[in-house]
Every structure is written in structure tokens, then in C-alpha cells.
Write a protein that holds these residues in place. Sequence first.
Motif, PDB file in Angstrom:
ATOM      1  N   GLN A  70       5.347   6.339  -3.232  1.00  0.00           N
ATOM      2  CA  GLN A  70       6.413   5.366  -3.521  1.00  0.00           C
ATOM      3  C   GLN A  70       7.567   5.516  -3.479  1.00  0.00           C
ATOM      4  OE1 GLN A  70       4.668   5.141  -7.689  1.00  0.00           O
ATOM      5  NE2 GLN A  70       3.029   3.922  -7.311  1.00  0.00           N
ATOM      6  N   SER A  71       8.251   6.697  -3.894  1.00  0.00           N
ATOM      7  CA  SER A  71       9.426   6.907  -3.610  1.00  0.00           C
ATOM      8  C   SER A  71      10.055   6.788  -2.199  1.00  0.00           C
ATOM      9  CB  SER A  71       9.762   8.247  -4.162  1.00  0.00           C
ATOM     10  OG  SER A  71      11.169   8.886  -3.895  1.00  0.00           O
ATOM     11  N   GLU A  72       8.980   7.379  -1.278  1.00  0.00           N
ATOM     12  CA  GLU A  72       9.678   7.413   0.131  1.00  0.00           C
ATOM     13  C   GLU A  72       9.408   5.859   0.529  1.00  0.00           C
ATOM     14  OE1 GLU A  72       7.161   9.023   4.295  1.00  0.00           O
ATOM     15  OE2 GLU A  72       6.148   8.917   2.463  1.00  0.00           O
ATOM     16  N   MET A  73       8.655   5.014   0.234  1.00  0.00           N
ATOM     17  CA  MET A  73       8.579   3.711   0.535  1.00  0.00           C
ATOM     18  C   MET A  73      10.067   2.988   0.087  1.00  0.00           C
ATOM     19  SD  MET A  73       7.640   0.972   2.177  1.00  0.00           S
ATOM     20  CE  MET A  73       5.756   1.338   2.553  1.00  0.00           C
ATOM     21  N   ILE A  74      10.259   3.185  -1.098  1.00  0.00           N
ATOM     22  CA  ILE A  74      11.655   2.542  -1.612  1.00  0.00           C
ATOM     23  C   ILE A  74      12.845   3.175  -0.852  1.00  0.00           C
ATOM     24  CG2 ILE A  74      12.851   2.594  -3.547  1.00  0.00           C
ATOM     25  CD1 ILE A  74      10.347   2.562  -5.416  1.00  0.00           C
ATOM     26  N   GLU A  75      12.859   4.493  -0.657  1.00  0.00           N
ATOM     27  CA  GLU A  75      13.705   5.104   0.080  1.00  0.00           C
ATOM     28  C   GLU A  75      14.032   4.603   1.533  1.00  0.00           C
ATOM     29  OE1 GLU A  75      16.995   7.662   1.207  1.00  0.00           O
ATOM     30  OE2 GLU A  75      15.966   7.254  -0.804  1.00  0.00           O
ATOM     31  N   TYR A  76      12.732   4.282   2.169  1.00  0.00           N
ATOM     32  CA  TYR A  76      12.915   3.619   3.423  1.00  0.00           C
ATOM     33  C   TYR A  76      13.536   2.405   3.573  1.00  0.00           C
ATOM     34  CZ  TYR A  76      11.134   1.669   7.887  1.00  0.00           C
ATOM     35  OH  TYR A  76      11.060   1.107   9.257  1.00  0.00           O
ATOM     36  N   LEU A  77      12.921   1.422   2.365  1.00  0.00           N
ATOM     37  CA  LEU A  77      13.309   0.006   2.224  1.00  0.00           C
ATOM     38  C   LEU A  77      14.755   0.084   2.040  1.00  0.00           C
ATOM     39  CD1 LEU A  77      10.407  -1.449   0.398  1.00  0.00           C
ATOM     40  CD2 LEU A  77      10.763  -1.804   2.704  1.00  0.00           C
ATOM     41  N   GLN A 126       0.792  -1.488   0.140  1.00  0.00           N
ATOM     42  CA  GLN A 126       0.075  -0.079  -0.108  1.00  0.00           C
ATOM     43  C   GLN A 126       0.823   1.398   0.018  1.00  0.00           C
ATOM     44  OE1 GLN A 126      -3.223   0.297  -0.038  1.00  0.00           O
ATOM     45  NE2 GLN A 126      -3.560  -1.958  -0.484  1.00  0.00           N
ATOM     46  N   PHE A 127       2.375   0.942   0.040  1.00  0.00           N
ATOM     47  CA  PHE A 127       3.248   2.223   0.010  1.00  0.00           C
ATOM     48  C   PHE A 127       2.942   3.239   1.252  1.00  0.00           C
ATOM     49  CE2 PHE A 127       3.212   0.780  -4.318  1.00  0.00           C
ATOM     50  CZ  PHE A 127       4.519   0.894  -4.608  1.00  0.00           C
ATOM     51  N   ASN A 128       2.669   2.445   2.495  1.00  0.00           N
ATOM     52  CA  ASN A 128       2.032   3.255   3.563  1.00  0.00           C
ATOM     53  C   ASN A 128       3.543   3.224   4.653  1.00  0.00           C
ATOM     54  OD1 ASN A 128       1.203   4.329   6.016  1.00  0.00           O
ATOM     55  ND2 ASN A 128      -0.912   3.626   5.390  1.00  0.00           N
ATOM     56  N   THR A 129       4.480   4.124   4.373  1.00  0.00           N
ATOM     57  CA  THR A 129       5.566   3.990   5.103  1.00  0.00           C
ATOM     58  C   THR A 129       5.416   4.476   6.652  1.00  0.00           C
ATOM     59  OG1 THR A 129       6.621   4.868   3.200  1.00  0.00           O
ATOM     60  CG2 THR A 129       7.878   5.097   5.000  1.00  0.00           C
ATOM     61  N   LEU A 166      15.026   3.344 -15.928  1.00  0.00           N
ATOM     62  CA  LEU A 166      14.983   3.645 -14.608  1.00  0.00           C
ATOM     63  C   LEU A 166      15.749   5.025 -14.206  1.00  0.00           C
ATOM     64  CD1 LEU A 166      14.249   2.248 -11.850  1.00  0.00           C
ATOM     65  CD2 LEU A 166      16.681   1.449 -11.544  1.00  0.00           C
ATOM     66  N   ASP A 167      14.874   5.742 -13.324  1.00  0.00           N
ATOM     67  CA  ASP A 167      15.566   6.982 -12.848  1.00  0.00           C
ATOM     68  C   ASP A 167      16.869   7.012 -12.215  1.00  0.00           C
ATOM     69  OD1 ASP A 167      15.414   9.097 -10.136  1.00  0.00           O
ATOM     70  OD2 ASP A 167      14.460  10.109 -12.370  1.00  0.00           O
ATOM     71  N   LYS A 168      17.618   7.661 -12.670  1.00  0.00           N
ATOM     72  CA  LYS A 168      19.133   7.536 -12.389  1.00  0.00           C
ATOM     73  C   LYS A 168      19.334   8.024 -10.813  1.00  0.00           C
ATOM     74  CE  LYS A 168      20.456   6.953 -16.471  1.00  0.00           C
ATOM     75  NZ  LYS A 168      20.828   5.532 -16.903  1.00  0.00           N
ATOM     76  N   THR A 169      18.604   8.948 -10.204  1.00  0.00           N
ATOM     77  CA  THR A 169      18.482   8.869  -8.679  1.00  0.00           C
ATOM     78  C   THR A 169      17.758   8.119  -7.912  1.00  0.00           C
ATOM     79  OG1 THR A 169      18.164  11.558  -9.200  1.00  0.00           O
ATOM     80  CG2 THR A 169      17.578  10.593  -6.939  1.00  0.00           C
ATOM     81  N   LEU A 170      17.007   7.448  -8.380  1.00  0.00           N
ATOM     82  CA  LEU A 170      16.317   6.299  -7.849  1.00  0.00           C
ATOM     83  C   LEU A 170      17.439   5.127  -7.863  1.00  0.00           C
ATOM     84  CD1 LEU A 170      14.169   4.772  -6.589  1.00  0.00           C
ATOM     85  CD2 LEU A 170      13.001   4.392  -8.735  1.00  0.00           C
ATOM     86  N   MET A 171      17.849   4.780  -9.099  1.00  0.00           N
ATOM     87  CA  MET A 171      18.977   3.540  -9.317  1.00  0.00           C
ATOM     88  C   MET A 171      20.215   3.570  -8.169  1.00  0.00           C
ATOM     89  SD  MET A 171      20.447   2.162 -12.660  1.00  0.00           S
ATOM     90  CE  MET A 171      21.563   0.668 -12.608  1.00  0.00           C
ATOM     91  N   SER A 172      20.592   4.936  -7.867  1.00  0.00           N
ATOM     92  CA  SER A 172      21.789   5.218  -7.248  1.00  0.00           C
ATOM     93  C   SER A 172      21.535   4.651  -5.704  1.00  0.00           C
ATOM     94  CB  SER A 172      21.885   6.797  -7.206  1.00  0.00           C
ATOM     95  OG  SER A 172      21.034   7.721  -6.493  1.00  0.00           O
ATOM     96  N   LYS A 173      20.181   4.553  -5.411  1.00  0.00           N
ATOM     97  CA  LYS A 173      19.475   4.324  -4.037  1.00  0.00           C
ATOM     98  C   LYS A 173      19.430   2.795  -3.904  1.00  0.00           C
ATOM     99  CE  LYS A 173      17.265   8.852  -3.311  1.00  0.00           C
ATOM    100  NZ  LYS A 173      16.027   9.252  -3.150  1.00  0.00           N
ATOM    101  N   SER A 229       7.285  -4.721  -7.418  1.00  0.00           N
ATOM    102  CA  SER A 229       6.228  -5.585  -8.286  1.00  0.00           C
ATOM    103  C   SER A 229       5.157  -4.606  -8.292  1.00  0.00           C
ATOM    104  CB  SER A 229       5.939  -6.764  -7.581  1.00  0.00           C
ATOM    105  OG  SER A 229       5.272  -6.639  -6.342  1.00  0.00           O
ATOM    106  N   ARG A 230       4.637  -3.668  -7.292  1.00  0.00           N
ATOM    107  CA  ARG A 230       3.353  -2.977  -7.627  1.00  0.00           C
ATOM    108  C   ARG A 230       3.616  -1.602  -8.262  1.00  0.00           C
ATOM    109  NH1 ARG A 230      -0.606  -4.685  -4.342  1.00  0.00           N
ATOM    110  NH2 ARG A 230      -0.355  -7.112  -3.994  1.00  0.00           N
ATOM    111  N   LEU A 231       4.618  -1.147  -8.726  1.00  0.00           N
ATOM    112  CA  LEU A 231       4.952   0.085  -9.374  1.00  0.00           C
ATOM    113  C   LEU A 231       4.320  -0.177 -10.990  1.00  0.00           C
ATOM    114  CD1 LEU A 231       8.538   0.959  -8.654  1.00  0.00           C
ATOM    115  CD2 LEU A 231       6.399   1.941  -7.634  1.00  0.00           C
ATOM    116  N   PRO A 232       3.720   0.644 -11.427  1.00  0.00           N
ATOM    117  CA  PRO A 232       2.945   0.552 -13.058  1.00  0.00           C
ATOM    118  C   PRO A 232       4.043   0.000 -13.658  1.00  0.00           C
ATOM    119  CG  PRO A 232       2.914   2.886 -11.839  1.00  0.00           C
ATOM    120  CD  PRO A 232       3.896   2.217 -11.128  1.00  0.00           C
TER     121      PRO A 232
END
Length: 678
Positions: A342-349, A298-301, A382-389, A328-331
Motif C-alpha cells: 500500500q505504501s509503495e502505491m501511495i508513494e508512486y501516485l 489492488q495496490f498493484n504498482t 496519520l503516520d508522519k512520514t506518510l503525511m509528509s509525502k 478509500s481502500r485502506l483499512p
Amino acid sequence: MKKWFLALFIFLIVLSYYFYHSEIIAITSESTLNQHSETPSILSSAKPIDIAVNIKRTETEKELTPRQCKRFYGNFSAHIRDSHQILIDALGLELRGGATRDDLMQYSYMYTTSYKSYEDLIHLAKVKIAKESIEYTNKVGHVAEWKGFDSYLGMNKTELTVLANSLEPVGDTTSIYMPINTKDIKGVSREALISLHENDKSFNTYVASPLRFDDRSVVSPSILSVTHAQLFTTEEYQGLIAEHRFTAHELAVAINGQLPIEYIKLIIEQSDNIGGYPAFEQSDFAHYENIADIAVAQFNTEVLKLLAARGVTPNDSANTSGLNLAFSRLPDDPNSQITPKQSEMIEYLHQSGQKLKGHYSDDGKAFYSSGVNRFYIDFTDLDKTLMSKLNFQEVDSIEDEMNVPIELSKAFAEYGELKQVISQQSEQCADITRKEKNKEGFEPAKKMHDLISEIKNNSKHIAEELHQIDPLLYQEWNQQNRVRENGKQIELINLLRTKQYSEAADFVSANSLSQDETNYLFLLVLQETDVYIDIWNARTDSTPPNNFYYFNSVTIEQAKGLYDRGFDFNLKDHEGSSLLAVSLKSEEVFKMLIGLEVTEDFTRLGRDLFDRVLDKSYKEGKLFSYINEVAQMVEVIEPSHFARIERLKRFYPQEYQTLIEIDKRLIPAEGTEMNKYR
């Protein structure tokens, strides 16, 4: 309860009751799978396997019969389910003994996929274990004992009891169910919810039933409490649940339903075993190991952090992780933007140390996972900023055979043996079915449609030529080429939907009705005669219904009710067919229409009533009870009639003799060919 809601429930009851009894009738006393061993199977909790014949049957013994194959196909889903159950029980034994999902996945190489993946079977084993630790039942009658449940559904106690008792035989044994979106239940009262909290002993009793609230396989007062928590302020809700306890199951509902964090905190404070397996809140595309996984989905951080503080974190096993689940839940669309949530959840994980687990593509330009939390990442998109994380971890394939625990090894062997029997009997029955069809002399459907196309392309008199070959061919062609009316007139439909009955009666007496309006009114007359018959009888327009399909399910009581209110049973549909043709299902209704001297046009194109009665007699292997009355209505015995009588003569000679004794005109000439299309 609203009439449409009750009508759907009744429809469900009838279907479910029929399905249940069909299953019971299909079970025979023939030998089961476990008879192949001198010692009983260790997996005693699995149901006996009802295979068409004894598993010891050798090639020298008698082949399967068409009747056995019919039963085999009818029980095919049960055969597959029972074969899976062998492994599910064995996997459950390992899980109870302390094995983890990763431990069990090491033995996946021994499983040959059959309708469910190995991961699915591990999941089902966990569901079974979870059910054993709670108050779980498939006795639907329990819901009638709950305080407040009748008011919640908008029913009285008697109606709820009748409904529950009618559904009792079904339990959770069938895939037939009624989805109920709780948001569509209008006017849920606080009083009903308060009463549900008075079920002290059954507050956490989970009942499996065909009533699927929010597509959930179970219902309980505790689940409904969480579902409708926002009907109360946080202070009110805290007081309401003060004497109750919750589990991971209610928290899963709260998180999936995106309940505000203030309510989730209250539920957590009243919960036990929040790290348990959320058996009833699983997804078709992902298996949640705990409620933290649901928060990820649910992307509920905010909720995920709350759970982490209590020791519940997302799954992080050998070949998948919470990060896998998030991706798996991304478009799928590479052009879509990742939302801040979504970005907040990925960053937290990522900050929690989780890695994306999967495989690199051969060219190294992509990373993917094909497990239950499957995803595909194209590095160029893939977004470069996201990939770096992100940290990527390639999952090792299972190459070496492991020492499989003895009981699980036995289960794999038993599963493999049963799967082979099912496969062999499927092949044998497919061959038998083909041979039986050839014996009957019917042409394949493709050949029939090819003939229709050929005549359509080459004949100037398509309808007449098709009818001459077989009225069924004309019927098929006519259905394919039926032209819908241009522009829908639905004014009457709108009046009826808004219950403006007086205005509707005025409208039908002053206007020509469209085909859709006539069809809609006809259906309503059959469903609620007392409400709509006066509107139907007020029509001055002669637009006939498109067809009489819905009359097919009319009971003798309904037919008598229509008669008492002046319904004209000599009505003809758009094709000129009478109600007799669609009342063959109920001999009582058919007899009533014969008594009312309902007429049939035997000169029109397409199958007439006598064609249909002969087809029905052949299909059922016995003459229709009122075939004599129908034969007397026929002035000229047509070639299509003789062709069908010849078929009865060939396959059911005793029925044929009875038929020609009724009417000597029905004796086909020497050399008459059977009808070839159905």
C-alpha cells in the motif's frame, strides 16, 4: 455437473421464470408518462413508464384503488429504474458529444437523490456507452453455442442447451442470479479451455445472464480465458491467444483477479483500446474510470507502471483522484498498519503528481472526501512520514448555477416530474393500505406481540390461554420459545455428506437420531427419494422432523415416488402437525393425502388444519377446493373456526353461503367476532 450444482441451477430457473412472468403480468395498458406531452420525449430509448394511473389524473378524479396500489408496489423498483433511465440516457448523449465527468458533475445541483447518487447515474451512462461498442447481448442461449462451455461446467451439450433455454426469458432483467466462484469449479480441464479459444467469432461476445461468474454480470470465452490463464505456462498461453484480441474488459478481470504480471503483459500485447471504460468490473464502493484505477484498488504498482508506459493512468478529475481511490481502500481501523504494498502505491501516485482531493474538517484536524472514493483522514492518527509525502487539495463546492444543455435540462425536468408522481402515489397508496388494513379488522403485529408478552408475564397457563384467544397466538409464542436440543449429534449427517449410504443405514437402525439428523435426512429423502428412502425407512427411532417446511414444495410426481417406495405419509412433526397442513399449496398432493386417509389431530394446541384452510380461503378470496373433506374430518367446530368463518361471511358472502350449504354446523352464532390476528 455435480448434483448440488445442478439443483441450484434448477432452483434459479424456477425462481427466475416466476419473477419474469410476474413482471409481465403486472404490465398493463394504462397510459404512460410520455402521454403528458404532445411531442414525444427526446429520450426515446427509455422504456415506457408504467405508473399506476395516468400522470394527468387530477384531484377531482377517482382515487387510486387497492388493486392499483398493489401493482404500484409490485413495480416500484421498475418505476425508480425508469426514472433514473431518463437521466442516464441524457447523460449518455452529453458524454457522446464530448462532455467529461467533470463537465457533468457541474450540474449535480439539479439532481434530487433517489436511491442512486448522481455519480452513479454518470457511471451507468458510461456503462451503457461501453456496451454499445462491443458484442454484448442478454440472450443467454448464446452460451449453448460456445465450444467447450459445456465441458467447462461439467455438463453435456444437451444439459447446457436445456439450461440456457430455460434462462433465456430472464436475460439481465432481474436481480435474481446465481453466484459462481470459478475457484469452486473443480477439475476445470485444459481441453475445455482450449475449446473455448476455438470460438473465433464469439470469443469476445459478452453475455449477460443470471450465471454470475465471480460476481460478474457477464461471461464470455475471452473472460474465462483470462480467468484460467494459469492453467497454462506463459509460453503455452501466448500460443493459445495468438489469434485473439482482448479489450479493457479482459484486462480488468486479469488485474482484479491478481493474475501474475507475466500473463498480464501477454494479454496487453493482444489488446485493443486498453484505456476503455471497464463496465463489468466495477465495485459497489468505487467507480473505476479505467483499468489503471483497478490496479490502484489492488495496490498493484507494477501493473500501474506497465499501464502508464502505454498511456493509461489513474483518474485525476476535479473532485477525485487515484490517490483518493487508494485511501478509500485502506483499512478504517486507525491502529492498523499500512502494508509495504500500500505504501509503495501511495508513494508512486504522489511522485506522479496526484493529490488527495476533498475537504478539511471545521477544526482543520481532518481531511475527507464523501464522493464515490470516500475516505476520512484524522491527522492525529496519520503516520508522519506518510503525511509528509501527501499533497492535499480542497475541492470547491458547486455554488453557481451553470447553463445546463437543453436536452439534459429537459431530462432533469422530466425526471423531477416523474419522481413527484412516484412520491405522491407512494403516499396515497400508504394511506390506502392503512385504511384497507383497518377495514379488515386485524390488529397490528405489535399489539399481537404485546398481548403475548402480557399473558406470558401474568398467566400460569400461557399456552392454553393464548390458544383460547386464537391458536395463532399460541403458534407465535411457541415459535419464540422453542428450545433447541443441547449438543448437536451429527454423525449421520457426516455419513450422508460423504455418501456412506450403507453405513448410514446401519447407523439409523441402531441409534436414536438427533433433531438435526432427522431434519437433514428428511430433506434428502424429499430431494432424492431413490437414494435416501431406504435409509429413512430403516430408522427404528421415533424422533420426528422439526417441521415439514420442505414438503411444501413437493410435486405430485415426487409424492407418488415417495408412496411407491413405502414412505409413511401419516408422519407427524415435532408439534404433532400432519403433512396435510403443508400440502395446501398443491391441491393434487393434498387430494392424494386425503385419499391415503392421512389423519390430523384437531385437539392439539395451535392452528389446526381447518383453521389453516379457512385462513387460506380468506386470503385467496375463494374456498379451498377440498374444504368439504376437511370439514368432515372435524368432530367439534371450535371458536377459532367460527371466528374465521365469520370473517368469510363479512368479506366473501357468496363463499360463505357455499360453505354453510356444505355443513350446517358451520353457521356461526349471532354476535360471533372475526379473528383479529394474522
